[in-house]
Each structure stands twice: as C-alpha cells, then as structure tokens.
Design an enzyme around this catalytic site. Structure first.
Site, PDB file in Angstrom:
ATOM      1  N   PHE A 156      41.905  43.322  44.334  1.00  0.00           N
ATOM      2  CA  PHE A 156      42.051  44.784  44.386  1.00  0.00           C
ATOM      3  C   PHE A 156      41.702  45.329  45.776  1.00  0.00           C
ATOM      4  CE2 PHE A 156      40.616  44.986  39.616  1.00  0.00           C
ATOM      5  CZ  PHE A 156      41.852  44.485  39.227  1.00  0.00           C
ATOM      6  N   GLU A 364      35.234  51.953  44.297  1.00  0.00           N
ATOM      7  CA  GLU A 364      33.995  52.096  45.093  1.00  0.00           C
ATOM      8  C   GLU A 364      32.791  52.354  44.188  1.00  0.00           C
ATOM      9  OE1 GLU A 364      34.313  53.963  48.931  1.00  0.00           O
ATOM     10  OE2 GLU A 364      36.458  53.550  48.971  1.00  0.00           O
TER      11      GLU A 364
END
Ligand code: COS
Length: 386
Positions: A156, A364
């Site tokens: 990713f 994140e």
C-alpha cells in the site's frame, strides 16, 4: 472561511494553490479518477510552480516553509481532487525521515532533487502483516561490507513506482523487534528494488499505490538515516508531522463536497422552490460548514504548533487527523444525500468525494489507532498531574 491571521505569504500561497486547483486539477479530476493513471502532467506543473519546494529548508533549494504551508496547499488541492493532491502530500511524507534524521551530506544529496519536484518520495513502513502494528515489520536489512542488503515486502505504498526516493523502515536486528528497526533511503533503479501489484482502489484513484518489494536489494551504507535501531522513533516522528497533512486533505475534500452541495441546493427546484429554502437542507449545510471550520481550526493550530518548534505534538497531530477524517466522511455522505439520486450517479462529481474521504479515516494510522494515541497522552498527563 474564518480568519486565521495567516501571514501575507501564506495567504498568497493559499490563493495560488486555490487557483491552481480550480484551473488545473478540477478539470482533470474525473478523468484521472476513471483511468487511475498517475497525473504526471499535473505533477510536472506543480513542480514548475515550485509547490514541492515549500517544506524544504532554504539551504537545500527549498522555501523554508513548514507544516502550515504543506497543509494549506494540500487542503486547496484536495478541494479539487484528494487523489491528485496526494502526489504532493505523499512526497512530503516520504521526505520527513530525511528532514528528521538525515545528515548534512544526505540532505544535500536528496533534498534539492525533491525541492525541484524532479524526484518524488514515498514512505515505506506498512507491510502485509504490519499495518496498525507498525513495530511488527518483517523486512530485514543485513550489513554486508559497504552496504545493507534489504529483503521484504512493503505494501500500500503511496507514490510507489513513481517516486525517485523510498524512505524505508527495515529491521537490522529482528531479535530486538521494533527497537531493531532502521531507516534507509533507497533510490529508484537500485537493483533488487521491485514494484509489485498496483492497487485498484475505491477512491484517491489518481494516486499511485503499489507493493514495493526488496529482493537482495543492496543499499549503500551512506543511505542509512540516523543510526541502527532508530527506525521506529523516526517512523513515529514522521507520522506525527504528516498526519496534519492527511487532516488537511480531509478538510479539503469536505470543503469541496460542501461547495458542490451548496451550489446544487441553490439551483435544484422541488415543490416549486430551490431546495436550499428548506430547513432540512439548511440544517445539514450549517452542520457541514461548522464541522469543517472546527476541523480546519484544529489542523491550522496543530501545524502552527509544529512550526513553532514545540517538541511533543503527537496528541494534537492525532486529534486533527481523527477529527478531520471523521468530518470528511460525514460531510461527504451528507453532500451525496443533498444531491439525492443524482448524487449516487457517476455523472455527478459528488460520489467521488465520498469515496476519496474514506481513506482519510484509514491511512497514516487508522482513526482507532489515533484514538489510542490520544488516550495514552490524556492518561499520562493526568498521571503526571497536568
Ligand atoms: N515519537 C517518538 N518516539 C515514539 C513515538 C513518537 N510519536 N511513539 C512511540 N515512540 C517510541 C517509544 O518511545 C518507544 O521507544 P522505546 O522503545 O525507547 O521505549 C518505541 O517508539 C515504541 O513505542 P510504543 O511502545 O508506543 O509502540 P507500540 O508498538 O505500542 O505502537 C502505535 C504504537 C500503535 C502508536 C504505532 O505502532 C502506530 O502509530 N501505529 C500505526 C502505524 C501507522 O500509522 N501506519 C500507517 C503507515 S504509514 S502510511
């Protein structure tokens, strides 16, 4: 918009980014969403207009700005397209480990290339079995003469396959777990740096996301950032700085959705009048606008805190990411609702905002991880009598 008393330079930058987003990003957003190609012509234009210089120190051909400048531009770009904006924000993320831990020599080598936009950056932490549990990475780095040999799979990765520099967290001492993690810069073209599967995503489809594989990848010793074993704190400090960027992206996506929803509500006629005259719609618009402003205030406040040189801002960074991400999801869902059946159709721009918003609650660090970080701070502060 509330007056945040930005400096004249920051206001000019915000205006420039807004015009670029309206003139260059918005007209291309639907096309890149559909094709899922990387928007190279737009990225080159961003570079030509010096947007990649913003957060790089002046000594390395940057403009010496900080998180505030990065957030202002990310917000304006995301208002037009959250995916295209990520070429810029993802490069900031990939650059932070070099800014945080790079030696003078490393900064001199890498930063001017990043500042010019000639090379983009990507941050490689996540692995198939190490997402929220970032300390569980299995990518290894073993010293062999004048180089480290990296083996493993990152997953990713934003800007994967399009970046020039990959800042990678790998383990030099697996027996020590997270305390054995070390940060490296791996340059495009290094033998053994392989790009795997390109992801087919729900949203932010203009952003390049792929697997990055290291197979006996030989990285010169000079590309180690900081010291062996410092990789995990470098990764955490990087995320503390980058999460306000995700929050700014979320604010931009939410604002873009609200812009469309208000325009639509003013022109759509039902029961012989514009639907913006109905209280049911007005209350939705009022809540959307209020939540966006609250999220923006938290992002700008956090960015200013970081730029002022505060040492510990992990709590605020997590707060703005969690709040803005949740706001973006609520606001974009309501914007689709205001468009009614049209909102569900791909002929209208609004469903894309809802698809793009979702990632801001996930990447994140998921919003659940952020809440964990905030709770740790709150409990620690209470225990120390603050
Ligand atoms: N800044 C500096 N150092 C930090 C830090 C921070 N914000 N957070 C943690 N550390 C340090 C700790 O001080 C600790 O150091 P010591 O080993 O010297 O004690 C070390 O890092 C390990 O910290 P901790 O025990 O808190 O780690 P956990 O394994 O419990 O993980 C979370 C903490 C969950 C917060 C972390 O794994 C995380 O952020 N996960 C989400 C990852 C993520 O955002 N993934 C997205 C990928 S990037 S797109």
């Amino acid at each position: 918009m509330m007056n945040y008393y930005l400096t004249e330079m920051q206001q000019a930058l915000q205006q420039l980014a807004r015009e670029f987003a309206r003139g260059t990003i918005a007209p291309a957003a639907a096309q890149y969403d559909q094709s899922a190609e990387f928007p190279w012509p737009i990225v080159k234009e961003m570079a030509r207009m010096d947007f990649f210089r913003l957060w790089i120190p002046e000594a390395y051909e940057g403009m010496g700005g900080g998180i505030t400048e990065m957030a202002l531009v990310t917000e304006e770009f995301s208002r037009a397209c959250g995916g295209i904006a990520l070429a810029l924000a993802g490069t900031a993320l990939g650059t932070f480990p070099i800014l945080i831990a790079g030696s003078e020599e490393q900064q001199r080598k890498f930063l001017p290339v990043l500042a010019s936009g000639e090379g983009l950056a990507a941050f490689c932490l996540t692995e198939p079995e190490a997402g929220s549990d970032a300390g569980a990475i299995q990518t290894t780095a073993r010293l062999d003469g004048d180089a480290y040999i990296l083996n493993g799979t990152k997953h990713f990765i934003t800007n994967g396959g399009v970046a020039r520099f990959y800042t990678v967290i790998a383990n030099t001492d697996p027996a020590r777990g997270a305390r054995g993690a070390t940060a490296f810069v791996v340059e495009e073209g290094t033998p053994g740096l392989i790009f795997g599967k390109k992801e087919d995503k729900m949203g932010i489809r203009a952003s390049a996301t792929c697997e990055v594989v290291f197979q006996e990848c030989r990285v010169p010793k000079e590309n180690l950032l900081g010291k062996e074993g410092m990789g995990f704190p470098i990764a955490m400090k990087t995320l503390d700085r980058s999460r306000p960027g995700v929050a700014a992206q979320a604010v931009g996506i939410a604002q873009g959705a609200l812009d469309h929803a208000v325009r639509y509500a003013r022109t759509r006629q039902q029961f012989g009048q514009s639907i913006s005259s109905f209280q049911a719609i007005q209350f939705m618009l009022a809540d959307m606008a209020t939540e966006i402003e609250a999220a923006r205030a938290l992002v700008y406040g956090t960015a200013r805190m970081i730029d002022s040189g505060e040492k510990d801002f992990g709590r605020e960074s997590a707060m703005c990411k969690v709040f803005a991400g949740d706001v973006a999801m609520r606001v974009t869902t309501d914007a689709v609702q205001i468009f009614g059946g049209y909102g569900y159709m791909k002929d209208y721009p609004i469903e894309k905002y809802m698809r793009d918003a979702k990632i801001t609650q996930i990447y994140e660090g998921t919003n659940q991880i952020q809440r964990g970080v905030i709770a740790r701070h709150v409990i620690k502060e209470s225990a120390s009598g603050q």
